[in-house]
Design a protein around this motif. Structure first.
Motif, mmCIF file in Angstrom:
data_model
loop_
_atom_site.group_PDB
_atom_site.id
_atom_site.type_symbol
_atom_site.label_atom_id
_atom_site.label_comp_id
_atom_site.label_asym_id
_atom_site.label_seq_id
_atom_site.Cartn_x
_atom_site.Cartn_y
_atom_site.Cartn_z
ATOM 1 N N GLY A 1 -1.982 -3.147 -1.828
ATOM 2 C CA GLY A 1 -3.307 -1.591 -0.770
ATOM 3 C C GLY A 1 -2.403 -0.834 -0.441
ATOM 4 O O GLY A 1 -1.082 -1.064 -0.315
ATOM 5 N N THR B 1 -3.009 -7.383 -5.867
ATOM 6 C CA THR B 1 -3.534 -6.261 -5.519
ATOM 7 C C THR B 1 -2.655 -5.643 -5.254
ATOM 8 O O THR B 1 -1.768 -6.011 -4.031
ATOM 9 N N GLY C 1 3.263 0.535 -0.174
ATOM 10 C CA GLY C 1 2.462 -0.042 -0.578
ATOM 11 C C GLY C 1 2.718 -1.819 -0.056
ATOM 12 O O GLY C 1 3.275 -2.438 -0.215
ATOM 13 N N HIS D 1 -1.928 -7.934 -0.620
ATOM 14 C CA HIS D 1 -3.159 -8.676 -0.719
ATOM 15 C C HIS D 1 -3.103 -9.418 -2.088
ATOM 16 O O HIS D 1 -3.322 -9.206 -3.299
#
Length: 155
Positions: free
Chosen positions: A114, A112, A120, A123
């Motif tokens: 974050g 993902t 960004g 993760h």
């Protein structure tokens, strides 16, 4: 007021343009691998589709070798020899997971993005097969890079 409205319109246009430019051409929707090669393990690396971090696509590496680029809404089946294997990704911060890969077994790594300060942050997390099978269903195949295919044909 008109200046503010024009600035807002330009910002929206640039955001949409960036989103479409950063999207990759992904393949077909998820299909389970029929057979794991003898003596190898299978690791599905996937990223469910999300608006957050949609334009960020970090490289997933094992050691210093790029396994795949993790696009929004994509998955990649990776065959690897058994043993402890560290997968990692980095933008402004690094995320890593280590798997104890077993021969003829399937593992799942979910990625993902974050919120970061400038970019960004990736993760990575190991998920159970039950969770992985459900979440990967809507993902599309991330094609192998051309460099990878060329190297395999030379061997």
């Amino acid at each position: 007021m008109k200046v503010r409205s024009k600035l807002f319109s330009i910002t929206i246009f640039l955001g949409i343009l960036l989103f479409f430019v950063s999207c990759a051409s992904l393949g077909p929707v998820y299909q389970k691998v029929d057979k794991i090669p003898d003596g190898m393990g299978l690791v599905y690396i996937y990223r469910p589709s999300s608006f957050v971090g949609g334009g960020i696509s970090p490289d997933i590496k094992v050691g210093e070798t790029v396994v795949t680029t993790l696009y929004n809404g994509g998955y990649f089946p990776y065959f690897v020899e058994p043993g402890e294997v560290e997968f990692w990704a980095k933008t402004e911060s690094k995320s890593a997971v280590t798997l104890d890969v077993k021969a003829e077994q399937t593992h799942y790594i979910k990625g993902t993005i974050g919120v970061g300060f400038f970019v960004g942050r990736p993760h990575l997390m190991v998920v159970s097969p039950d969770v992985g099978e459900k979440e990967i269903a809507g993902c599309k195949l991330i094609p192998e890079k051309k460099d990878d295919k060329e190297e395999k044909t030379k061997e």
